[in-house]
Design a protein around this motif. Structure first.
Motif, PDB file in Angstrom:
ATOM      1  N   GLU A  55       0.898  -1.354  -0.014  1.00 36.50           N
ATOM      2  CA  GLU A  55      -0.190   0.077   0.067  1.00 36.50           C
ATOM      3  C   GLU A  55       0.945   1.218   0.007  1.00 36.50           C
ATOM      4  N   LYS A  75     -11.682   6.482  -1.132  1.00 35.17           N
ATOM      5  CA  LYS A  75     -12.272   5.654  -2.100  1.00 35.17           C
ATOM      6  C   LYS A  75     -11.983   6.394  -3.203  1.00 35.17           C
ATOM      7  N   ASN A  80      -7.207  -0.049  -0.858  1.00 32.50           N
ATOM      8  CA  ASN A  80      -7.593  -1.070  -2.053  1.00 32.50           C
ATOM      9  C   ASN A  80      -6.158  -1.255  -2.910  1.00 32.50           C
ATOM     10  N   ARG A  82      -5.650  -3.356  -5.424  1.00 37.20           N
ATOM     11  CA  ARG A  82      -6.090  -3.410  -6.769  1.00 37.20           C
ATOM     12  C   ARG A  82      -5.958  -2.136  -7.600  1.00 37.20           C
ATOM     13  N   ASN A  83      -7.011  -1.037  -6.839  1.00 42.21           N
ATOM     14  CA  ASN A  83      -7.152   0.024  -7.494  1.00 42.21           C
ATOM     15  C   ASN A  83      -5.837   0.877  -7.568  1.00 42.21           C
ATOM     16  N   ASP A 118      -7.679  -8.857  -1.036  1.00 43.22           N
ATOM     17  CA  ASP A 118      -9.269  -8.611  -0.576  1.00 43.22           C
ATOM     18  C   ASP A 118      -9.123  -8.842   1.031  1.00 43.22           C
ATOM     19  N   GLN A 121      -7.485  -5.611   2.375  1.00 38.88           N
ATOM     20  CA  GLN A 121      -8.451  -4.342   2.292  1.00 38.88           C
ATOM     21  C   GLN A 121      -9.454  -4.545   3.313  1.00 38.88           C
ATOM     22  N   SER A 122      -9.840  -5.840   3.481  1.00 45.30           N
ATOM     23  CA  SER A 122     -11.025  -5.880   4.573  1.00 45.30           C
ATOM     24  C   SER A 122     -10.339  -6.096   6.074  1.00 45.30           C
TER      25      SER A 122
END
Length: 164
Positions: A55, A75, A80, A82-83, A118, A121-122
């Protein structure tokens, strides 16, 4: 964003990325050298550290490509991976994708993010929630991700003229 604010954001993400990548390298070496069982929760902590390194390395790159800290915190970016990677590719990361003697940067980051993004991120790696979390392989796959992140941080260092 003023120039000094931009440099401060790049350097903050860069320094954090270096610290987390170095920590990941040390922990991974300890775990593999001492044959620590994969059921040990330290492996999960390692994934969290690698995720945070990813990150910060990606945010350092994006900040060096003129994205504001404010945009990176919200956001669709935030945590995230991936983004963040997709935006880094849009902003020229593909030009650095292959370096002789190293795994391909984009390919390795995409593999890591598809496996672990994932859960990162979570916050599953932080709190070990859910039925289980995805772990990278103990050997070269983890080493490859760490080396790619270190390479990305070196790109940022050169691009932004950073030093400690």
């Amino acid at each position: 964003m003023t120039t000094s604010t931009a440099v401060t954001a790049v350097k903050a993400y860069w320094m954090s990325g270096i610290g987390h990548c170095n920590s990941a390298e040390i922990i991974h070496h300890y775990l593999t050298t001492n044959n620590i069982q994969r059921s040990d929760s330290t492996w999960v902590a390692l994934q969290s550290i690698i995720g945070f390194g990813a990150e910060n390395a990606l945010k350092a790159y994006l900040a060096s490509a003129d994205m504001t800290r404010d945009a990176l915190l919200k956001k669709p970016f935030g945590h995230n991976l991936r983004n963040l990677l997709n935006e880094a590719k849009v902003r020229g990361l593909n030009a650095y994708a292959v370096d002789s003697g190293r795994p391909q940067l984009i390919t390795e980051l995409e593999k890591f993010i598809s496996l672990c993004g994932d859960d990162y991120q979570s916050f599953n790696y932080r709190y070990i929630e859910g039925d289980g979390v995805t772990l990278l392989g103990a050997g070269s796959s983890t080493d490859n991700v760490i080396r790619c992140l270190q390479h990305l941080l070196n790109i940022v260092e050169s691009k932004a003229g950073l030093s400690f």
